[in-house]
Enzyme design. Structure first.
Site, PDB file in Angstrom:
ATOM      1  N   SER A 153       0.910  -1.269  -0.040  1.00 15.18           N
ATOM      2  CA  SER A 153       0.109  -0.149   0.221  1.00 15.18           C
ATOM      3  C   SER A 153       1.017   1.288   0.154  1.00 15.18           C
ATOM      4  CB  SER A 153      -0.624  -0.519   1.169  1.00 15.18           C
ATOM      5  OG  SER A 153      -1.697   1.400   1.607  1.00 15.18           O
ATOM      6  N   TYR A 166      -2.453  -1.185  10.482  1.00 18.39           N
ATOM      7  CA  TYR A 166      -2.628  -1.187   9.235  1.00 18.39           C
ATOM      8  C   TYR A 166      -1.109  -0.703   8.776  1.00 18.39           C
ATOM      9  CZ  TYR A 166      -4.598  -0.985   3.981  1.00 18.39           C
ATOM     10  OH  TYR A 166      -4.238  -0.903   2.988  1.00 18.39           O
TER      11      TYR A 166
HETATM   12  C1  BGC Z   1      -6.474   1.890   1.474  1.00 16.94           C
HETATM   13  C2  BGC Z   1      -7.884   2.457   1.925  1.00 16.94           C
HETATM   14  C3  BGC Z   1      -7.106   3.727   1.937  1.00 16.94           C
HETATM   15  C4  BGC Z   1      -5.846   4.342   0.696  1.00 16.94           C
HETATM   16  C5  BGC Z   1      -5.546   5.336  -0.018  1.00 16.94           C
HETATM   17  C6  BGC Z   1      -4.763   1.867   1.051  1.00 16.94           C
HETATM   18  O1  BGC Z   1      -4.034   1.088   1.156  1.00 16.94           O
HETATM   19  O2  BGC Z   1      -7.138   0.130   2.121  1.00 16.94           O
HETATM   20  O3  BGC Z   1      -8.845   2.442   2.750  1.00 16.94           O
HETATM   21  O4  BGC Z   1      -8.286   4.792   1.267  1.00 16.94           O
HETATM   22  O5  BGC Z   1      -5.228   3.044   0.821  1.00 16.94           O
HETATM   23  O6  BGC Z   1      -5.319   6.356   1.500  1.00 16.94           O
END
Ligand code: BGC
Length: 265
Positions: A153, A166
């Site tokens: 991410s 997360y």
């Molecule tokens: C998350 C989303 C978020 C996006 C941008 C992703 O890793 O799962 O919830 O909107 O990042 O911030």
């Protein structure tokens, strides 16, 4: 086709980015194992789409279906090992592992429960660790090379208040890839992270239904739109192919420019 004869497992592929990746890999010719935890109907939907693509196959020895669904919770190491074993058993081998399954829980840091912390870490990091280990053991046993692609991410770099577990899991994924690139290099196994920004998928349902939050987010994305699963899938298909043989230990952002966007208002 670039992935003809290859077998890929994509964790968490009953919906969202995972489903998009399965379709991208199938389009490139791979046989694909579709994994789901709690949405068998989503996995069936992914499989039906794979079969529609595989319908173009004219080779006599084509398998009946290019897709296969397996239920497993990535938060359980036993189930993770079972998933890898079943994938190998079904198609006879595995060449590509896409660690896509991931969850997030929203809460201010001071309210995060141990159960929510464990749920996030177990799926996003521990599951990835042991899926990758079982895949590497299979490659060593069969004396073959392979490709690992982690769906990380932007939040392996970028803070995301109220999502600390997360972010810690994605930061951990970043170092997992860097470390394994070194450790697995001599085996000819590559590992890279694909780091999506805001992609239009079920993980974002709340945000998508909140015009104010969505509007504020879109202002932060230089390309001015949310991403689509195909935006992520095309990069994964490339990293899974022989064209990416010399690429390892890197993170590739698919975020419309979100990560590096800073402007004084
Ligand atoms: C998350 C989303 C978020 C996006 C941008 C992703 O890793 O799962 O919830 O909107 O990042 O911030």
């Amino acid at each position: 086709m670039k992935l003809e004869g290859k077998v890929a497992l994509v964790t968490g592929s009953s919906q969202g980015i995972g489903q998009g990746i399965v379709l991208g890999l199938a389009q490139a010719g791979a046989n694909v194992v579709i994994n789901y935890r709690s949405h068998p109907e989503g996995a069936e939907d992914t499989l039906a789409k794979v079969e529609a693509i595989g319908g173009n196959c004219h080779i006599a020895q084509c398998p009946k279906s290019h897709g296969y669904t397996v239920q497993a919770d990535l938060g359980s190491v036993d189930e993770v090992r079972q998933l890898i074993a079943e994938s190998i058993n079904h198609f006879g081998k595995l060449d590509i592992l896409v660690n896509n399954a991931g969850i997030e829980k929203h809460a201010p840091f001071w309210d995060v429960t141990e159960a929510d912390y464990d749920a996030v870490m177990n799926v996003n990091l521990k599951g990835v660790f042991f899926a990758t280990q079982a895949f590497v053991q299979h490659l060593i046993e069969t004396k073959r090379t392979g490709k690992i692609i982690n769906i990380s991410s932007v939040h392996e770099e970028l803070p995301f208040p109220n999502f600390t577990a997360y972010c810690a899991s994605k930061g951990g994924m970043k170092m997992l890839a860097r470390n394994l690139a070194v450790e697995l290099g001599a085996l000819g196994i590559t590992i890279n992270n694909v780091a999506p920004g805001a992609i239009e998928t079920p993980i974002n349902t709340k945000l998508l239904n909140d015009p104010e939050k969505l509007g504020a987010l879109l202002k932060n994305i230089p390309l001015g739109r949310l991403g689509q699963p195909q935006d992520v899938a095309s990069l994964v298909a490339f990293l899974a192919s022989d064209d990416a043989d010399y690429i390892t230990g890197s993170t590739f952002f698919v975020d419309g420019g979100l990560l590096w966007n800073y402007q004084e208002q």
